[in-house]
Design a protein around this motif. Structure first.
Motif, PDB file in Angstrom:
ATOM      1  N   ASP A   5       0.871  -1.172   0.000  1.00 51.69           N
ATOM      2  CA  ASP A   5       0.000   0.000   0.000  1.00 51.69           C
ATOM      3  C   ASP A   5       0.910   1.224   0.000  1.00 51.69           C
ATOM      4  O   ASP A   5       1.651   1.452   0.962  1.00 51.69           O
ATOM      5  N   ILE A   6       0.864   2.014  -1.070  1.00 55.01           N
ATOM      6  CA  ILE A   6       1.743   3.170  -1.212  1.00 55.01           C
ATOM      7  C   ILE A   6       1.611   4.131  -0.032  1.00 55.01           C
ATOM      8  O   ILE A   6       2.561   4.816   0.332  1.00 55.01           O
ATOM      9  N   ASN A   7       0.454   4.164   0.616  1.00 54.86           N
ATOM     10  CA  ASN A   7       0.225   5.070   1.732  1.00 54.86           C
ATOM     11  C   ASN A   7       0.569   4.469   3.100  1.00 54.86           C
ATOM     12  O   ASN A   7       0.381   5.115   4.122  1.00 54.86           O
ATOM     13  N   ASP A   8       1.064   3.242   3.100  1.00 52.08           N
ATOM     14  CA  ASP A   8       1.437   2.567   4.346  1.00 52.08           C
ATOM     15  C   ASP A   8       2.917   2.191   4.271  1.00 52.08           C
ATOM     16  O   ASP A   8       3.283   1.180   3.674  1.00 52.08           O
ATOM     17  N   ARG A   9       3.758   3.009   4.862  1.00 56.79           N
ATOM     18  CA  ARG A   9       5.209   2.786   4.771  1.00 56.79           C
ATOM     19  C   ARG A   9       5.649   1.443   5.337  1.00 56.79           C
ATOM     20  O   ARG A   9       6.672   0.905   4.938  1.00 56.79           O
ATOM     21  N   SER A  10       4.884   0.895   6.272  1.00 59.96           N
ATOM     22  CA  SER A  10       5.274  -0.403   6.830  1.00 59.96           C
ATOM     23  C   SER A  10       5.149  -1.515   5.793  1.00 59.96           C
ATOM     24  O   SER A  10       5.715  -2.590   5.968  1.00 59.96           O
ATOM     25  N   SER A  11       4.429  -1.274   4.684  1.00 58.82           N
ATOM     26  CA  SER A  11       4.306  -2.287   3.636  1.00 58.82           C
ATOM     27  C   SER A  11       5.384  -2.130   2.549  1.00 58.82           C
ATOM     28  O   SER A  11       5.486  -2.968   1.669  1.00 58.82           O
ATOM     29  N   TRP A  12       6.175  -1.062   2.610  1.00 66.25           N
ATOM     30  CA  TRP A  12       7.246  -0.858   1.628  1.00 66.25           C
ATOM     31  C   TRP A  12       8.380  -1.838   1.908  1.00 66.25           C
ATOM     32  O   TRP A  12       8.627  -2.223   3.050  1.00 66.25           O
ATOM     33  N   ASN A  13       9.099  -2.238   0.888  1.00 64.99           N
ATOM     34  CA  ASN A  13      10.213  -3.176   1.013  1.00 64.99           C
ATOM     35  C   ASN A  13      11.496  -2.401   1.322  1.00 64.99           C
ATOM     36  O   ASN A  13      12.317  -2.128   0.452  1.00 64.99           O
ATOM     37  N   TRP A  14      11.662  -2.035   2.604  1.00 67.86           N
ATOM     38  CA  TRP A  14      12.798  -1.224   3.044  1.00 67.86           C
ATOM     39  C   TRP A  14      14.087  -2.021   2.975  1.00 67.86           C
ATOM     40  O   TRP A  14      14.146  -3.174   3.410  1.00 67.86           O
ATOM     41  N   VAL A  15      15.131  -1.410   2.464  1.00 70.96           N
ATOM     42  CA  VAL A  15      16.463  -2.005   2.470  1.00 70.96           C
ATOM     43  C   VAL A  15      16.906  -2.085   3.934  1.00 70.96           C
ATOM     44  O   VAL A  15      16.564  -1.220   4.741  1.00 70.96           O
ATOM     45  N   ASN A  16      17.608  -3.107   4.301  1.00 70.56           N
ATOM     46  CA  ASN A  16      18.056  -3.334   5.689  1.00 70.56           C
ATOM     47  C   ASN A  16      16.887  -3.493   6.656  1.00 70.56           C
ATOM     48  O   ASN A  16      16.998  -3.155   7.829  1.00 70.56           O
ATOM     49  N   GLY A  17      15.733  -3.938   6.148  1.00 74.92           N
ATOM     50  CA  GLY A  17      14.579  -4.168   7.006  1.00 74.92           C
ATOM     51  C   GLY A  17      14.032  -2.904   7.648  1.00 74.92           C
ATOM     52  O   GLY A  17      13.336  -2.964   8.642  1.00 74.92           O
ATOM     53  N   GLY A  18      14.380  -1.750   7.092  1.00 72.11           N
ATOM     54  CA  GLY A  18      13.913  -0.483   7.640  1.00 72.11           C
ATOM     55  C   GLY A  18      14.794   0.062   8.750  1.00 72.11           C
ATOM     56  O   GLY A  18      14.517   1.113   9.304  1.00 72.11           O
ATOM     57  N   GLU A  19      15.868  -0.661   9.065  1.00 72.76           N
ATOM     58  CA  GLU A  19      16.788  -0.167  10.099  1.00 72.76           C
ATOM     59  C   GLU A  19      17.514   1.064   9.558  1.00 72.76           C
ATOM     60  O   GLU A  19      18.072   1.044   8.468  1.00 72.76           O
ATOM     61  N   VAL A  20      17.504   2.132  10.314  1.00 77.42           N
ATOM     62  CA  VAL A  20      18.149   3.377   9.902  1.00 77.42           C
ATOM     63  C   VAL A  20      19.596   3.359  10.368  1.00 77.42           C
ATOM     64  O   VAL A  20      19.874   3.140  11.546  1.00 77.42           O
ATOM     65  N   THR A  21      20.517   3.565   9.434  1.00 77.03           N
ATOM     66  CA  THR A  21      21.933   3.633   9.773  1.00 77.03           C
ATOM     67  C   THR A  21      22.515   4.951   9.271  1.00 77.03           C
ATOM     68  O   THR A  21      22.127   5.454   8.222  1.00 77.03           O
TER      69      THR A  21
END
Length: 93
Positions: A5-21
């Motif tokens: 869902d483009i409006n639900d960031r938790s459904s996006w395929n984040w690189v590194n599992g969404g971990e912010v580095t």
């Protein structure tokens, strides 16, 4: 897992599992999208990411690296930007 869902960031395929580095030199400003919220962002300080809120009614504009009014900051545009810089894996749509 629910579908994309483009409006639900938790459904996006984040690189590194969404971990912010933090990757830049410690003396440089570095900002990142929050993988869960448009009204938050991460600011790196001394190599450590810190979650920061935007003010009431504001969202983080990654193109300007500031909190901004939501007009003109569609999640679709932000998603495309995140893909372009490598924070999100290529198009899921």
């Amino acid at each position: 897992m629910a579908g994309f869902d483009i409006n639900d960031r938790s459904s996006w395929n984040w690189v590194n599992g969404g971990e912010v580095t933090c990757e830049l030199s410690w003396d440089q400003d570095e900002y990142h999208l929050d993988p869960e919220s448009a009204v938050h962002f991460y600011q790196c300080s001394n190599g450590v990411p810190h979650r920061q809120p935007c003010g009431p009614g504001m969202v983080f504009n990654p193109r300007l690296m500031v909190c901004d009014h939501p007009q003109g900051n569609s999640e679709a545009e932000i998603y495309d930007w995140a893909v372009k810089i490598g924070q999100v894996a290529p198009d899921q749509r």
